[in-house]
Design a protein around this motif. Structure first.
Motif, PDB file in Angstrom:
ATOM      1  N   UNK A  18       0.813  -1.206   0.000  1.00  0.00           N
ATOM      2  CA  UNK A  18       0.000   0.000   0.000  1.00  0.00           C
ATOM      3  C   UNK A  18       0.850   1.262   0.000  1.00  0.00           C
ATOM      4  N   UNK A  19       2.058   1.128   0.494  1.00  0.00           N
ATOM      5  CA  UNK A  19       3.030   2.224   0.443  1.00  0.00           C
ATOM      6  C   UNK A  19       4.409   1.623   0.653  1.00  0.00           C
ATOM      7  N   UNK A  20       5.389   2.273   0.069  1.00  0.00           N
ATOM      8  CA  UNK A  20       6.769   1.834   0.234  1.00  0.00           C
ATOM      9  C   UNK A  20       7.652   3.064   0.345  1.00  0.00           C
ATOM     10  N   UNK A  21       8.614   2.981   1.255  1.00  0.00           N
ATOM     11  CA  UNK A  21       9.591   4.046   1.448  1.00  0.00           C
ATOM     12  C   UNK A  21      10.945   3.470   1.083  1.00  0.00           C
ATOM     13  N   UNK A  22      11.517   3.955  -0.009  1.00  0.00           N
ATOM     14  CA  UNK A  22      12.792   3.429  -0.477  1.00  0.00           C
ATOM     15  C   UNK A  22      13.950   4.175   0.172  1.00  0.00           C
ATOM     16  N   UNK A  23      14.764   3.430   0.915  1.00  0.00           N
ATOM     17  CA  UNK A  23      15.936   4.008   1.565  1.00  0.00           C
ATOM     18  C   UNK A  23      16.975   2.903   1.757  1.00  0.00           C
TER      19      UNK A  23
END
Length: 164
Positions: A18-23
């Protein structure tokens, strides 16, 4: 976007992302655990001791995703966030999921509906550029690895059908 998720107890389940934070190794995803009927905020990699992957995205389709610049202070900073608009631009909902709090049934129903559409095939044919992208994402670009069965099959084929 769809992923296979391995929870902290080693249980596997499939979910829409539903959401992804790329780091890098500190990337995170918001998924939905249908068995527990709950959104989960999951670190994509367990980095203590050795590196263990916990989220395997095998369908990279970001249709209906938006990019959001999130910085929520108390719950941490999130960068390069992609996800559904109704989630990534709703500060209260996003924070509730990250902190493991309950969310309104309206949002649970959205996840139930999407995850109910999941039809996971045991085999997937790689037919086009999107399939290649999905395979490379799921296999982590084959970092430090090779496809042994295909190589063995190609080697055997060369022995049976020499080109010279």
């Amino acid at each position: 976007m769809i992923a296979k998720v391995v929870d902290k107890d080693g249980r596997e389940y499939y979910s829409y992302v539903f959401a992804v934070s790329y780091d890098g190794f500190f990337s995170d995803a918001i998924v939905f655990d249908s068995e527990h009927d709950k959104y989960q905020f999951v670190n994509m990699y367990k980095t203590s001791g050795n590196l263990t992957r916990r989220v395997f995205i095998f369908d990279t389709n970001e249709e209906n995703f938006v990019e959001a610049k999130l910085h929520y202070g108390v719950i941490g900073a999130f960068h390069n966030v992609h996800g559904y608009d109704w989630l990534v631009n709703n500060r209260e909902l996003f924070a509730a999921i990250v902190k493991g709090r309950t969310v309104d049934d309206e949002y649970l129903e959205k996840a139930r509906q999407l995850n109910g559409k999941n039809c996971i095939n045991e085999w997937t044919l790689v037919k086009d550029d999107k399939d290649v992208k999905d395979l490379m994402e799921a296999a982590w670009d084959f970092h430090d690895g090779i496809i042994t069965d295909i190589i063995a099959a190609m080697t055997l084929a060369r022995k049976i059908f020499p080109t010279e």
